[in-house]
Design a protein around this motif. Structure first.
Motif, PDB file in Angstrom:
ATOM      1  N   ILE A  95       0.871  -1.180   0.000  1.00 22.42           N
ATOM      2  CA  ILE A  95       0.000   0.000   0.000  1.00 22.42           C
ATOM      3  C   ILE A  95       0.907   1.229   0.000  1.00 22.42           C
ATOM      4  CG2 ILE A  95      -1.771   1.287   1.245  1.00 22.42           C
ATOM      5  CD1 ILE A  95      -2.770  -1.336   2.395  1.00 22.42           C
ATOM      6  N   THR A  96       0.859   1.984  -1.061  1.00 22.94           N
ATOM      7  CA  THR A  96       1.774   3.098  -1.228  1.00 22.94           C
ATOM      8  C   THR A  96       1.545   4.207  -0.207  1.00 22.94           C
ATOM      9  OG1 THR A  96       2.438   4.860  -2.733  1.00 22.94           O
ATOM     10  CG2 THR A  96       0.215   4.028  -3.006  1.00 22.94           C
ATOM     11  N   ASN A  97       2.640   4.823   0.226  1.00 19.47           N
ATOM     12  CA  ASN A  97       2.550   5.948   1.149  1.00 19.47           C
ATOM     13  C   ASN A  97       1.993   7.201   0.492  1.00 19.47           C
ATOM     14  OD1 ASN A  97       3.437   5.098   3.763  1.00 19.47           O
ATOM     15  ND2 ASN A  97       5.476   4.808   2.899  1.00 19.47           N
ATOM     16  N   SER A  98       1.875   7.180  -0.843  1.00 16.73           N
ATOM     17  CA  SER A  98       1.389   8.376  -1.539  1.00 16.73           C
ATOM     18  C   SER A  98      -0.062   8.697  -1.199  1.00 16.73           C
ATOM     19  CB  SER A  98       1.553   8.216  -3.055  1.00 16.73           C
ATOM     20  OG  SER A  98       0.834   7.105  -3.539  1.00 16.73           O
ATOM     21  N   PHE A  99      -0.800   7.724  -0.648  1.00 18.61           N
ATOM     22  CA  PHE A  99      -2.173   8.015  -0.210  1.00 18.61           C
ATOM     23  C   PHE A  99      -2.189   9.099   0.868  1.00 18.61           C
ATOM     24  CE2 PHE A  99      -3.251   3.623  -1.775  1.00 18.61           C
ATOM     25  CZ  PHE A  99      -4.229   4.012  -2.677  1.00 18.61           C
ATOM     26  N   SER A 100      -1.082   9.239   1.599  1.00 12.97           N
ATOM     27  CA  SER A 100      -1.055  10.159   2.743  1.00 12.97           C
ATOM     28  C   SER A 100      -1.183  11.622   2.331  1.00 12.97           C
ATOM     29  CB  SER A 100       0.228   9.964   3.549  1.00 12.97           C
ATOM     30  OG  SER A 100       1.359  10.246   2.744  1.00 12.97           O
ATOM     31  N   SER A 101      -1.021  11.919   1.041  1.00 10.97           N
ATOM     32  CA  SER A 101      -1.148  13.304   0.586  1.00 10.97           C
ATOM     33  C   SER A 101      -2.567  13.655   0.137  1.00 10.97           C
ATOM     34  CB  SER A 101      -0.176  13.564  -0.571  1.00 10.97           C
ATOM     35  OG  SER A 101      -0.455  12.707  -1.662  1.00 10.97           O
ATOM     36  N   LEU A 134      -2.079   6.556   7.180  1.00 11.07           N
ATOM     37  CA  LEU A 134      -3.466   6.596   6.691  1.00 11.07           C
ATOM     38  C   LEU A 134      -4.388   7.221   7.734  1.00 11.07           C
ATOM     39  CD1 LEU A 134      -3.896   3.103   4.951  1.00 11.07           C
ATOM     40  CD2 LEU A 134      -3.724   5.330   3.832  1.00 11.07           C
ATOM     41  N   ALA A 135      -4.029   7.030   9.008  1.00  8.35           N
ATOM     42  CA  ALA A 135      -4.849   7.571  10.099  1.00  8.35           C
ATOM     43  C   ALA A 135      -4.760   9.085  10.188  1.00  8.35           C
ATOM     44  CB  ALA A 135      -4.424   6.953  11.427  1.00  8.35           C
ATOM     45  N   LEU A 136      -3.801   9.688   9.492  1.00 10.45           N
ATOM     46  CA  LEU A 136      -3.633  11.141   9.541  1.00 10.45           C
ATOM     47  C   LEU A 136      -4.493  11.860   8.505  1.00 10.45           C
ATOM     48  CD1 LEU A 136       0.261  11.306   9.948  1.00 10.45           C
ATOM     49  CD2 LEU A 136      -1.495  11.372  11.738  1.00 10.45           C
TER      50      LEU A 136
END
Length: 336
Positions: free
Chosen positions: A219-225, A247-249
């Motif tokens: 699961i890519t960290n790019s979702f965080s943006s 993801l929780a942020l």
């Protein structure tokens, strides 16, 4: 036949009228309607047959809605002549054949809905010519091939729904240009590739659904943006690795489904996030995920239907609860 005398007709709407005997649209019907702007024939179960090619000659038509009928056959290529058309809705019929490449002629179209038919073949590259398109729903058909890179030219697109087809991956990098995209739905397609890294560039995204796509990798960290993201569905894939805690942020995330994958490790989502989402957080079906059932996290493992790290044995036979495994080979660098 009396309709043919209404040569200055601008709006024709027929809802729930043809429910008993079969009715076809006569091929001569649209010849005289040179001023028709709005045609809505909806929810007529016995309205069947094919769309007359003569419909493509009604150049003044702005809205064409033929949804929830029993039309069949191919979409006529003459439909590309409707240069003033802003909305085309052919959903919930029995249309078959391919999407005609002439559809690229609909220069004014903003809404295109061909969902819930039996349309097959590849997506034509000419769809990329629809520069004013805001909503494209091609879901629940039999489309095959790959997503044409030309779809990345649809700069005004807000909704792209290709779900429930037979479209393969990978997803083209050109879709990173869809800067206004809010809804990206491609679930139940054999994509069989990794989550595209460019997804983090689509900052307007509110809902992303890649369920049942055979996705691999992590699961890519790019979702965080994606600060506007409210719903993320990645369930029923082959994703591995850990669940990114960031993801929780995401401030607006209200639904997260990562169930039935091959994810592993300790679930490190904050209690507050787990409590906020409740049952809208689904992590079931990942046999190697566990959560620490500490006193302040009482019964979270049973609530989420995953293992407690205290009871779970990783592949090397050592419990997660006892801390990191020893390093007899001295591979890890010293702390001091």
């Amino acid at each position: 036949q009396s309709l043919l005398k209404l040569t200055y007709l601008k709006t024709l709407s027929i809802f729930n009228c043809f429910v008993a005997s079969p009715v076809n649209l006569p091929s001569t019907l649209f010849g005289p309607f040179s001023t028709l702007e709005h045609l809505a024939l909806q929810s007529n179960p016995t309205l069947s047959g094919e769309i007359p090619p003569s419909l493509g000659g009604v150049a003044s038509l702005r809205v064409l809605s033929l949804s929830q009928n029993s039309f069949q056959g191919s979409i006529p290529r003459q439909i590309g002549g409707l240069v003033s058309l802003e909305q085309l809705d052919l959903s919930y019929n029995n249309f078959s054949g391919q999407i005609p490449k002439e559809i690229g002629g609909l220069k004014s179209i903003a809404i295109l809905d061909l969902s819930w038919n039996e349309i097959e073949g590849n997506l034509p590259s000419s769809l990329g010519q629809l520069q004013l398109l805001q909503k494209m729903d091609l879901s629940s058909n039999r489309l095959t091939g790959k997503i044409p890179p030309d779809l990345g030219k649809l700069k005004r697109l807000v909704l792209l729904d290709l779900s429930h087809n037979f479209i393969g991956g990978p997803i083209p990098e050109t879709l990173s240009n869809l800067e206004l995209l809010e809804y990206f739905l491609i679930d139940d397609n054999p994509i069989k590739s990794e989550i595209p890294l460019f997804i983090g560039k689509l900052s307007k995204l509110k809902s992303v659904s890649f369920s049942g796509c055979g996705l691999i990798g992590s699961i890519t960290n790019s979702f965080s943006s994606l600060k506007n993201l409210t719903a993320l569905s990645l369930d029923n894939n082959s994703l591995s690795g850990s669940v990114p805690p960031n993801l929780a942020l995401l401030p607006n995330l209200d639904q997260l489904n990562i169930s039935h994958n091959k994810l592993n490790g300790v679930l490190q989502l904050p209690d507050e996030f787990i409590g906020k989402l409740g049952k809208r957080l689904d992590v079931r079906g990942n046999s190697e995920i566990c959560i620490s059932d500490q006193p302040n996290k009482k019964n979270l493992s049973s609530y989420l239907e995953i293992s407690s790290c205290v009871n779970m044995k990783p592949r090397n036979g050592k419990s997660f609860a006892k801390g990191p495994p020893e390093d007899p080979a001295g591979i890890k660098p010293p702390l001091y």
